[in-house]
Design a protein around this motif. Structure first.
Motif, PDB file in Angstrom:
ATOM      1  N   LYS A  25       0.831  -1.211   0.000  1.00  0.00           N
ATOM      2  CA  LYS A  25       0.000   0.000   0.000  1.00  0.00           C
ATOM      3  C   LYS A  25       0.863   1.257   0.000  1.00  0.00           C
ATOM      4  N   PRO A  70      -1.566   1.496  -9.470  1.00  0.00           N
ATOM      5  CA  PRO A  70      -2.639   0.592  -9.041  1.00  0.00           C
ATOM      6  C   PRO A  70      -2.031  -0.562  -8.230  1.00  0.00           C
ATOM      7  N   LEU A  71      -2.793  -1.090  -7.288  1.00  0.00           N
ATOM      8  CA  LEU A  71      -2.283  -2.188  -6.457  1.00  0.00           C
ATOM      9  C   LEU A  71      -1.858  -3.386  -7.302  1.00  0.00           C
ATOM     10  N   SER A  72      -2.622  -3.716  -8.360  1.00  0.00           N
ATOM     11  CA  SER A  72      -2.262  -4.875  -9.191  1.00  0.00           C
ATOM     12  C   SER A  72      -0.901  -4.677  -9.849  1.00  0.00           C
ATOM     13  N   THR A  73      -0.629  -3.462 -10.305  1.00  0.00           N
ATOM     14  CA  THR A  73       0.671  -3.154 -10.911  1.00  0.00           C
ATOM     15  C   THR A  73       1.768  -3.202  -9.854  1.00  0.00           C
ATOM     16  N   THR A  74       1.478  -2.675  -8.683  1.00  0.00           N
ATOM     17  CA  THR A  74       2.454  -2.677  -7.594  1.00  0.00           C
ATOM     18  C   THR A  74       2.847  -4.103  -7.226  1.00  0.00           C
ATOM     19  N   TYR A  75       1.867  -4.997  -7.099  1.00  0.00           N
ATOM     20  CA  TYR A  75       2.170  -6.394  -6.796  1.00  0.00           C
ATOM     21  C   TYR A  75       3.063  -7.010  -7.873  1.00  0.00           C
ATOM     22  N   ARG A  76       2.764  -6.741  -9.140  1.00  0.00           N
ATOM     23  CA  ARG A  76       3.570  -7.281 -10.245  1.00  0.00           C
ATOM     24  C   ARG A  76       5.010  -6.789 -10.180  1.00  0.00           C
ATOM     25  N   LYS A  77       5.175  -5.490  -9.936  1.00  0.00           N
ATOM     26  CA  LYS A  77       6.523  -4.900  -9.871  1.00  0.00           C
ATOM     27  C   LYS A  77       7.296  -5.450  -8.675  1.00  0.00           C
ATOM     28  N   SER A 120       2.353   1.655  -3.447  1.00  0.00           N
ATOM     29  CA  SER A 120       1.293   2.040  -4.377  1.00  0.00           C
ATOM     30  C   SER A 120       0.958   3.525  -4.253  1.00  0.00           C
ATOM     31  N   ASP A 129       6.835  -8.352  -7.245  1.00  0.00           N
ATOM     32  CA  ASP A 129       7.191  -9.740  -7.569  1.00  0.00           C
ATOM     33  C   ASP A 129       8.413  -9.789  -8.470  1.00  0.00           C
TER      34      ASP A 129
END
Length: 131
Positions: free
Chosen positions: A50, A59-66, A53, A68
């Motif tokens: 968070k 966006p949270l989905s992009t943050t999770y991908r980055k 982000s 990872d």
């Protein structure tokens, strides 16, 4: 295929990335502007998903991908932030001080990754591609 290379003056502090795929993962992460911004943001302190982000308006989905991508490349470490409320959160801490990419005299690419110094260990990774 990446080849083994060690530094004479500090051979005990050097580990080698042998798999070309590991080097490519590292280069892919560094090629991404958002990933570089996350590495900069985690330079001083670990951040939650968070916090990352919000700091970078992602966006949270992009943050999770980055996150990872950075974790798989060995640039960030995922750990748990303990809270008194019992709602613990994952946080991401930067593992490296710097990454240096250079070209050798025969056209080989050298990637040096200096791990953050901790009381337990100080390690540098070196990989040479294209010997």
């Amino acid at each position: 295929m990446a080849s083994v290379h060690t530094s004479e003056e500090s051979a005990n502090d050097v580990q080698t990335i042998v798999a070309e795929s590991a080097v490519q993962q590292l280069l892919d992460a560094l090629d991404d502007a958002d990933c570089r911004a996350i590495l900069d943001a985690t330079r001083e302190q670990a951040l939650t998903v968070k916090e990352v982000s919000e700091a970078h308006d992602l966006p949270l989905s992009t943050t999770y991908r980055k996150l990872d991508l950075l974790t798989e490349a060995g640039l960030l470490e995922e750990r748990t932030r303990i809270r008194q409320s019992g709602k613990h959160a994952n946080e991401y801490a930067r593992l490296v001080d710097d990454v240096v990419i250079s070209l050798g005299p025969r056209g080989e690419t050298e990637v040096r990754v200096s791990q953050r110094k901790s009381p337990e260990q100080a390690v540098s990774f070196i990989s040479v591609i294209g010997d």
